[in-house]
Scaffold this active site. Structure first.
Site, mmCIF file in Angstrom:
data_model
loop_
_atom_site.group_PDB
_atom_site.id
_atom_site.type_symbol
_atom_site.label_atom_id
_atom_site.label_comp_id
_atom_site.label_asym_id
_atom_site.label_seq_id
_atom_site.Cartn_x
_atom_site.Cartn_y
_atom_site.Cartn_z
ATOM 1 N N GLY A 194 -16.177 114.861 -58.532
ATOM 2 C CA GLY A 194 -15.706 114.755 -57.281
ATOM 3 C C GLY A 194 -16.639 114.176 -56.413
ATOM 4 O O GLY A 194 -16.033 114.470 -55.331
ATOM 5 N N SER B 203 -16.139 139.870 -60.828
ATOM 6 C CA SER B 203 -15.673 140.697 -58.634
ATOM 7 C C SER B 203 -14.977 141.493 -58.518
ATOM 8 O O SER B 203 -14.131 141.674 -57.458
ATOM 9 C CB SER B 203 -14.947 138.858 -57.419
ATOM 10 O OG SER B 203 -14.242 138.639 -58.736
ATOM 11 N N LYS C 35 -9.021 134.399 -51.470
ATOM 12 C CA LYS C 35 -8.287 135.258 -51.958
ATOM 13 C C LYS C 35 -7.946 136.072 -50.636
ATOM 14 O O LYS C 35 -7.132 137.032 -51.015
ATOM 15 C CB LYS C 35 -9.379 136.833 -52.421
ATOM 16 C CG LYS C 35 -9.921 136.099 -53.843
ATOM 17 C CD LYS C 35 -10.749 136.716 -54.293
ATOM 18 C CE LYS C 35 -12.416 136.397 -55.825
ATOM 19 N NZ LYS C 35 -13.353 136.765 -55.621
#
Length: 621
Positions: free
Chosen positions: A57, A509, A552
């Site tokens: 994209g 993370s 998140k």
């Protein structure tokens, strides 16, 4: 105009995207890929090959199409295939100027028709003469006369060659093309890419189809003097990549049957011209699956370009996104134009999706999907223009599969209380993770520390796919635990469970979440369950930045959590929309002791632990 909206639009003043000029040339419509545009322009002038590597994209196929428009104008050619009297299985190839191919084929067909008419006239005259002679001489033998006539007709069919067998076939027709041809061969099998010869079920008895009529051109031949575009080039088989390399080197490639079981396998034409420019594209993993010689050919005779995922958030680039919205409306042709407030919301979404401070996303296909969804909503409501409320509705509807799965994930976990949003628990932390590239989830992590079952050393025991990630995170955490708690975890087994682990969760993370859970389990200090956290961790206790913080935080809000801890370096990456703004307290931290200060329950154990941190930090200073 509202000053905030004017600033978001880069200073442009317009009522709707109808007032925004859209460039005619494709190359001028490409946004944020200045380096790639420059390479394409040079490659078009010098006729070089190009390899575009980047995320889906970002405009790879658009650049390839634009290159076809930029190629210097030269005489296009039609390709004809003729029968070969000496060797029927090796048809001849002939090149003629574009448009001449049709004329030649029509001329041959006309001549063949005249010959066929003359032949048929002679045959039917002979048939009538035979029947007439029989009737006149001996009427009783009429039946034998008819049989003789039928035999004459059958013999003429099998023993007199058909005139249309010599009519050439127009293999490649460029008569209606103004610019250089563009062929998208993405996902093409060998026959579609290199040409094929169709199977002939009737191979004898005068019923067979001439070999030259069964020849079909491939994409490489139709791209002659133009551009051949192949996305995900690593999906081509090694054999196909070798053939493609041969075609690039020789600029001609014969057509033969691709199936060994087909009668077309016996046919092989003379080499067919295929002087094309190759534009190969793919993600980074495409490089691993490419034939080394093919990549070397592109590298040595062309350009390799890595596509940008984001561009700086400047007034000029925001103006380009305004133009992008106008382009999408014009290209679609079925949705209304956007007003300035709707465009401003699209640009805000571009900031959010960038996942990087002071940047705008260049994954414009996904952003274009939001534009079209908003346009569809406006159309269904009978509005002649797309407004802010339509874009806001579209953002709720146009969610990716990962985002929809994350919503269901959180909803189901709430039903079964797989994560806790209030109170205190020992060894339990609400971590945060990202599914795919755009959806955040709450990832509960539970740690338990037990005496080692092995006499030599302790182990890290984690669930499923996350074993490797967990082990790595705990190894980093172990140094911090030894330093700040005085405990040696080499004689302990650390059990880590990622509750309701979701497939696709990756990365480190969760490091501060694991560290907090393990320290809580070792020291026996409860953790505040209304807090979620994300962040990587160095062996010195520094909290390092991670990706996807906005997604998140949105997941934490949806789960009903009250606070979220993120790395201090990520604070400028937080771009919450109006729906989520102010619904959660965001706490930036730079060290692990700050994390523990915010989440551990107050008490003597916490005070003793935090005093150790302070003593060691003062000693270090």
């Amino acid at each position: 105009m509202n000053e905030e909206v004017r600033e978001i639009l880069g200073g442009l003043d317009f009522e709707s995207t109808k007032d925004v000029a859209v460039p005619e040339r494709l190359i001028d419509q490409v946004i944020g890929q200045d380096h790639a545009v420059e390479a394409i322009k040079k490659a078009a002038v010098q006729k070089r090959h190009v390899m575009l590597i980047g995320s889906p994209g970002t405009g790879k196929s658009m650049l390839a199409k634009a290159m076809a428009e930029l190629l210097p104008k030269e005489e296009l050619e039609d390709i004809l295939v003729y029968p070969n009297p000496q060797d029927p299985n090796q048809p001849k190839i002939r090149l003629v100027p574009a448009g001449k191919g049709r004329e030649i084929v029509e001329a041959y067909k006309e001549e063949a028709m005249k010959k066929a008419q003359a032949r048929n006239f002679l045959i039917f005259t002979l048939v009538f003469l035979v029947i007439g002679y029989t009737v006149l001489t001996n009427p009783g033998n009429l039946i034998w006369g008819i049989i003789a006539a039928v035999l004459i007709l059958m013999m003429s069919r099998y023993f007199i060659p058909r005139e249309d067998r010599n009519v050439p076939k127009l293999l490649v027709d460029n008569s209606d093309k103004v610019t250089a041809p563009f062929e998208d061969a993405t996902g093409a099998h060998a026959g579609a890419l290199f040409g094929d010869v169709r199977h002939d079920p009737f191979q004898s008895g005068g019923l067979e189809t001439p070999a030259h009529e069964r020849v079909e051109a491939g994409a490489i031949h139709r791209a002659h003097k133009g551009v051949l575009y192949i996305d995900e080039i690593n999906t081509l088989t090694i054999e196909s990549q070798q053939k493609l390399l041969t075609a690039l080197q020789d600029k001609k490639f014969p057509i033969t049957g691709q199936s060994e079981r087909s009668s077309g396998a016996m046919v092989r034409t003379e080499p067919v011209p295929c002087d094309f420019i190759l534009v190969a594209a793919g993600n980074l993993d495409a490089l691993m699956g490419m034939h080394p010689a093919l990549r070397s050919r592109i590298e040595g005779y062309g350009y390799e370009v890595y596509m940008n995922d984001t561009m700086p958030d400047t007034p000029e680039n925001r103006q380009k996104l305004v133009r992008f919205v106008a382009q999408e409306v014009v290209k679609d042709g079925k949705i209304p134009h956007f007003d300035k407030y709707a465009v401003a919301e699209i640009i805000k979404e571009a900031r959010r999706r960038a996942g990087r401070r002071n940047h705008l996303t260049l994954r414009l296909r996904e952003l274009g999907g939001l534009v079209r969804t908003a346009g569809d909503i406006a159309k269904s409501e009978g509005s002649d223009i797309v407004r802010l409320e339509h874009v806001l509705k579209a953002k709720k509807i146009a969610k990716t599969i990962e985002e929809q799965l994350a919503d269901k994930y959180i909803e189901r976990r709430k039903d079964y209380k797989l994560f806790i949003t209030e109170g205190y628990e020992v060894g339990r932390v609400n971590g945060l993770a990202v599914i795919g590239e755009s959806a955040g989830i709450v990832l509960p992590i539970i740690a338990e520390v037990t005496p080692s079952m092995s006499k030599s050393e302790g182990r890290v025991i984690a669930t499923g796919r996350l074993q490797e990630i967990a082990r790595e995170a705990v190894m980093n955490v172990s140094a911090i635990i030894k330093k700040y708690t005085g405990r040696d975890i080499s004689n302990m087994d650390v059990h880590i469970q990622f509750v309701g682990t979701y497939e696709g969760v990756e990365g480190d993370s969760a490091s501060i979440s694991i560290a907090t859970a393990v320290i809580s389990a070792i020291e026996g200090i409860p953790v505040d369950q209304s807090v979620a956290m994300t962040g990587s961790l160095s062996v010195k206790g520094e909290v390092l930045p991670v990706g996807g913080v906005t997604q998140k935080i949105e997941a934490a809000i949806q789960a009903g959590l009250k606070k979220v801890i993120i790395p201090k370096d990520n604070i400028d990456d937080v771009l919450l929309d109006a729906e989520h703004e102010g619904k959660i307290e965001v706490i930036p931290v730079s060290r692990i002791n700050e994390v523990l200060e915010h989440v551990l329950e107050d008490g003597k154990k916490k005070n003793r632990l935090m005093s150790k941190f302070k003593e060691l930090e003062l000693a270090a200073v």
